[in-house]
Design an enzyme around this catalytic site. Sequence first.
Site, PDB file in Angstrom:
ATOM      1  CG  ASP A   1       6.412 -11.852  17.023  1.00 63.09           C
ATOM      2  OD1 ASP A   1       5.861 -12.548  17.675  1.00 63.09           O
ATOM      3  OD2 ASP A   1       6.326 -11.573  15.828  1.00 63.09           O
TER       4      ASP A   1
ATOM      5  CG  ASP B   1      -3.038  -5.665  10.558  1.00 63.95           C
ATOM      6  OD1 ASP B   1      -3.906  -5.255   9.942  1.00 63.95           O
ATOM      7  OD2 ASP B   1      -2.355  -6.548  10.630  1.00 63.95           O
ATOM      8  CG  ASP B   2      -2.816  -8.520  16.321  1.00 63.42           C
ATOM      9  OD1 ASP B   2      -2.325  -8.747  15.183  1.00 63.42           O
ATOM     10  OD2 ASP B   2      -2.349  -8.578  17.500  1.00 63.42           O
TER      11      ASP B   2
ATOM     12  CG  PHE C   1      -2.279   0.026  12.383  1.00 67.50           C
ATOM     13  CD1 PHE C   1      -3.218   0.302  11.256  1.00 67.50           C
ATOM     14  CD2 PHE C   1      -1.336  -0.683  12.057  1.00 67.50           C
ATOM     15  CE1 PHE C   1      -2.866  -0.204  10.018  1.00 67.50           C
ATOM     16  CE2 PHE C   1      -1.030  -1.456  10.663  1.00 67.50           C
ATOM     17  CZ  PHE C   1      -1.866  -1.027   9.921  1.00 67.50           C
TER      18      PHE C   1
ATOM     19  CG  ASP D   1       9.093 -11.096   9.527  1.00 68.57           C
ATOM     20  OD1 ASP D   1       9.544 -11.792  10.417  1.00 68.57           O
ATOM     21  OD2 ASP D   1       7.994 -10.406   9.491  1.00 68.57           O
TER      22      ASP D   1
ATOM     23  NE  ARG E   1       6.124  -9.983   3.287  1.00 71.82           N
ATOM     24  CZ  ARG E   1       5.710  -9.704   4.778  1.00 71.82           C
ATOM     25  NH1 ARG E   1       4.777  -8.919   4.928  1.00 71.82           N
ATOM     26  NH2 ARG E   1       6.167 -10.307   5.588  1.00 71.82           N
TER      27      ARG E   1
ATOM     28  CG  ASP F   1       7.969 -15.493  10.249  1.00 73.37           C
ATOM     29  OD1 ASP F   1       8.800 -15.439  11.229  1.00 73.37           O
ATOM     30  OD2 ASP F   1       7.364 -14.392  10.115  1.00 73.37           O
TER      31      ASP F   1
ATOM     32  CE  LYS G   1       7.164  -8.972  13.568  1.00 74.16           C
ATOM     33  NZ  LYS G   1       6.421 -10.141  13.516  1.00 74.16           N
TER      34      LYS G   1
ATOM     35  CG  PHE H   1      16.359  -4.343   5.983  1.00 80.21           C
ATOM     36  CD1 PHE H   1      17.217  -5.328   5.870  1.00 80.21           C
ATOM     37  CD2 PHE H   1      16.555  -3.507   7.157  1.00 80.21           C
ATOM     38  CE1 PHE H   1      18.227  -5.895   7.183  1.00 80.21           C
ATOM     39  CE2 PHE H   1      17.196  -3.900   8.093  1.00 80.21           C
ATOM     40  CZ  PHE H   1      18.255  -4.891   8.260  1.00 80.21           C
TER      41      PHE H   1
ATOM     42  CE  LYS I   1      -2.434  -1.589   3.557  1.00 76.87           C
ATOM     43  NZ  LYS I   1      -2.339  -2.788   3.856  1.00 76.87           N
TER      44      LYS I   1
END
Length: 372
Positions: A185, A254-255, A250, A106, A115, A110, A211, A101, A61
Amino acid sequence: MHDHTAAAHNRATVAHNKKRFLEAWPPIVKELTGFMKSHHMPENSLQWFTKNLEYNAPGGKLNRGISVVDTVELLLGKTLHGEEYQRVALLGWCVELLQAFFLVSDDIMDASITRRGQDCWYRVKETGIKPVSSVGMIAINDAFMLEGSIYHLLKVHFKKELYYVELLELFHETTFLTEIGQMIDLITAPEDQVDLSQFSLQRHKLIVIYKTAYYSFYLPVALAMYYVGLSSDTLHGHARAILIPLGEYFQVQDDYLDCFGTPEQIGKIGTDILDNKCSWCINAALQKCDVAQRKILDDNYGQKNPESEARVKKVFADLKLPEMYEVYEEKSVQHLRKLIDEVDESPIDGAKVGMKKEVYTSFLAKIYKRTK
């Protein structure tokens, strides 16, 4: 009717701002690859770096980068054009390079698959660049190069400015804080080892602030503030006092949307429960659940099957998580509005302009009650 017109106008403005921001990107790629050319790097390395930049920075975005421009325009009370627009957009693109980056790294940590609707960079098998066609672990060095690009651009364009050191420290500090958040995390919620006793709302708050909130909310505004001459520690302290809780809100939202939003609504399928994420939803549930519900959560959270996910979601529904979220949202927004109301807009410390409440209200308006 007026609401529809306003919404349509707003969408058109957002689309225009994004288009303008994207137009500032090709000269930046040209400049970065030009630096490599000046060092007589081979053609395939230029192609590789170009592909790395193009694949990883402009997707998404671009909210963080564009908000640097939006904030400068708000603070100066004018629309930027030409050379000045390009300079400010370059600062915005530095935020997007930082984000790229983080995301490339990430995704490797993970073992993510996709993505922004395409394969993660490390999983790209066919770059079309000889002799190595697949990216694999070269992505680690590519991530470093995305980060290195930031400091090259800042040096070329901002070295003569009085606030150059502030820009460097801001990027370095924000990067370090984000990496600390990522570490907490990773050690709190490893995907293959479910231990809900490690989770708490307090731990979640820490992860979210470090984070996400610093680099997504404070960094873009702080860059704009330095650019217009607002360098006082007091003002930056005030900015953090509003933008960090805003970033926290925010991320909680999102969660919540990951679990309760529909794929049509949020544009992706939520996987936080399957991925053992230390999300607001599980932490809110752990605070309220009884012994039997706790056992269901312990046995099913982070398990890679739809049946377990459905059991967890049923506990969330029984605990009335949507109502809890609404209470949380109203309380957070009320608190943020109060903080914004108290902002003093008069210039201090010899600055030509003061801070504007609108910087914060426009961020809040973009987030409040959003559905994606």
